[in-house]
Design a protein around this motif. Structure first.
Motif, short mmCIF file in Angstrom:
data_model
loop_
_atom_site.label_atom_id
_atom_site.label_comp_id
_atom_site.label_asym_id
_atom_site.label_seq_id
_atom_site.Cartn_x
_atom_site.Cartn_y
_atom_site.Cartn_z
N ASN A 30 7.36 22.70 2.59
CA ASN A 30 7.04 23.91 3.35
C ASN A 30 6.88 23.63 4.84
N TYR A 31 6.92 22.37 5.22
CA TYR A 31 6.66 21.97 6.61
C TYR A 31 7.76 21.03 7.10
N ASN A 32 7.93 20.97 8.40
CA ASN A 32 8.89 20.04 9.01
C ASN A 32 8.14 18.91 9.70
N PHE A 33 7.55 18.03 8.88
CA PHE A 33 6.74 16.93 9.40
C PHE A 33 7.54 15.64 9.57
N GLY A 34 8.83 15.67 9.30
CA GLY A 34 9.64 14.45 9.28
C GLY A 34 9.52 13.59 10.53
N GLU A 35 9.71 14.19 11.70
CA GLU A 35 9.62 13.41 12.95
C GLU A 35 8.22 12.86 13.16
N GLN A 36 7.21 13.66 12.84
CA GLN A 36 5.82 13.20 12.99
C GLN A 36 5.55 12.01 12.08
N ILE A 37 5.97 12.10 10.83
CA ILE A 37 5.75 11.01 9.87
C ILE A 37 6.47 9.75 10.34
N ASP A 38 7.72 9.88 10.75
CA ASP A 38 8.50 8.71 11.18
C ASP A 38 7.98 8.10 12.48
N SER A 39 7.14 8.82 13.23
CA SER A 39 6.61 8.28 14.48
C SER A 39 5.50 7.26 14.23
N PHE A 40 4.97 7.20 13.01
CA PHE A 40 3.92 6.23 12.70
C PHE A 40 4.51 4.83 12.62
N THR A 41 3.71 3.83 12.96
CA THR A 41 4.15 2.44 12.92
C THR A 41 4.45 2.01 11.49
N LYS A 42 3.57 2.36 10.58
CA LYS A 42 3.74 2.03 9.16
C LYS A 42 3.65 3.30 8.34
N VAL A 43 4.61 3.48 7.44
CA VAL A 43 4.62 4.62 6.53
C VAL A 43 4.52 4.09 5.11
N ILE A 44 3.46 4.49 4.42
CA ILE A 44 3.23 4.10 3.03
C ILE A 44 3.55 5.31 2.17
N ARG A 45 4.44 5.13 1.20
CA ARG A 45 4.81 6.22 0.29
C ARG A 45 4.36 5.87 -1.12
N CYS A 46 4.05 6.90 -1.89
CA CYS A 46 3.50 6.71 -3.23
C CYS A 46 4.47 7.18 -4.31
N ASN A 47 4.56 6.38 -5.37
CA ASN A 47 5.36 6.67 -6.55
C ASN A 47 6.78 7.05 -6.17
N GLU A 55 14.70 14.70 4.93
CA GLU A 55 14.20 13.98 6.10
C GLU A 55 13.44 14.88 7.08
N LYS A 56 13.91 16.11 7.28
CA LYS A 56 13.21 16.97 8.26
C LYS A 56 11.82 17.36 7.77
N HIS A 57 11.59 17.28 6.46
CA HIS A 57 10.30 17.62 5.89
C HIS A 57 9.39 16.40 5.73
N VAL A 58 9.94 15.29 5.25
CA VAL A 58 9.11 14.13 4.88
C VAL A 58 9.46 12.86 5.63
N GLY A 59 10.42 12.91 6.55
CA GLY A 59 10.83 11.72 7.26
C GLY A 59 11.72 10.83 6.42
N SER A 60 12.11 9.71 6.98
CA SER A 60 12.98 8.78 6.25
C SER A 60 12.43 7.36 6.21
N LYS A 61 11.42 7.10 7.00
CA LYS A 61 10.88 5.75 7.13
C LYS A 61 9.95 5.41 5.97
N THR A 62 10.11 4.21 5.43
CA THR A 62 9.20 3.69 4.40
C THR A 62 9.00 2.21 4.67
N ASN A 63 7.77 1.80 4.96
CA ASN A 63 7.47 0.39 5.14
C ASN A 63 6.85 -0.21 3.88
N ILE A 64 6.04 0.58 3.20
CA ILE A 64 5.39 0.12 1.98
C ILE A 64 5.56 1.20 0.93
N TRP A 65 5.98 0.79 -0.24
CA TRP A 65 6.16 1.72 -1.35
C TRP A 65 5.15 1.35 -2.43
N ALA A 66 4.13 2.18 -2.61
CA ALA A 66 3.08 1.93 -3.60
C ALA A 66 3.44 2.66 -4.89
#
Length: 79
Positions: A30-47, A55-66
């Motif tokens: 429901n949101y376009n947070f992709g650019e904001q999320i990808d601007s973080f140094t580290k992106v941790i994603r779950c499951n 990508e426009k909603h959730v970004g594309s960057k993943t540094n850690i996959w939990a």
């Protein structure tokens, strides 16, 4: 670089890192947070964290996959 040097480097780097933990709730679409999320140094994603096509909603960057033990098979984005 030996292990000791890597540990020392991490001590210097991680305190300055901006880290975000991103879940996989459909409400993110429901949101376009992709650019904001990808601007973080580290992106941790779950499951299961399929970002392809969202990508426009959730970004594309993943540094850690939990992953919990119930999600041990790799989703198609990693196979």
């Amino acid at each position: 670089m030996d292990n000791l040097d890597k540990r020392e480097l991490n001590k210097l780097y991680w305190p300055k890192a901006k880290t975000i933990v991103v879940g996989n709730s459909p409400s993110l679409l429901n949101y376009n947070f992709g650019e904001q999320i990808d601007s973080f140094t580290k992106v941790i994603r779950c499951n299961y964290c399929n970002t392809k096509g969202f990508e426009k909603h959730v970004g594309s960057k993943t540094n850690i996959w939990a992953v919990s033990y119930t999600h041990l098979t790799l989703p198609t984005i990693y196979s």
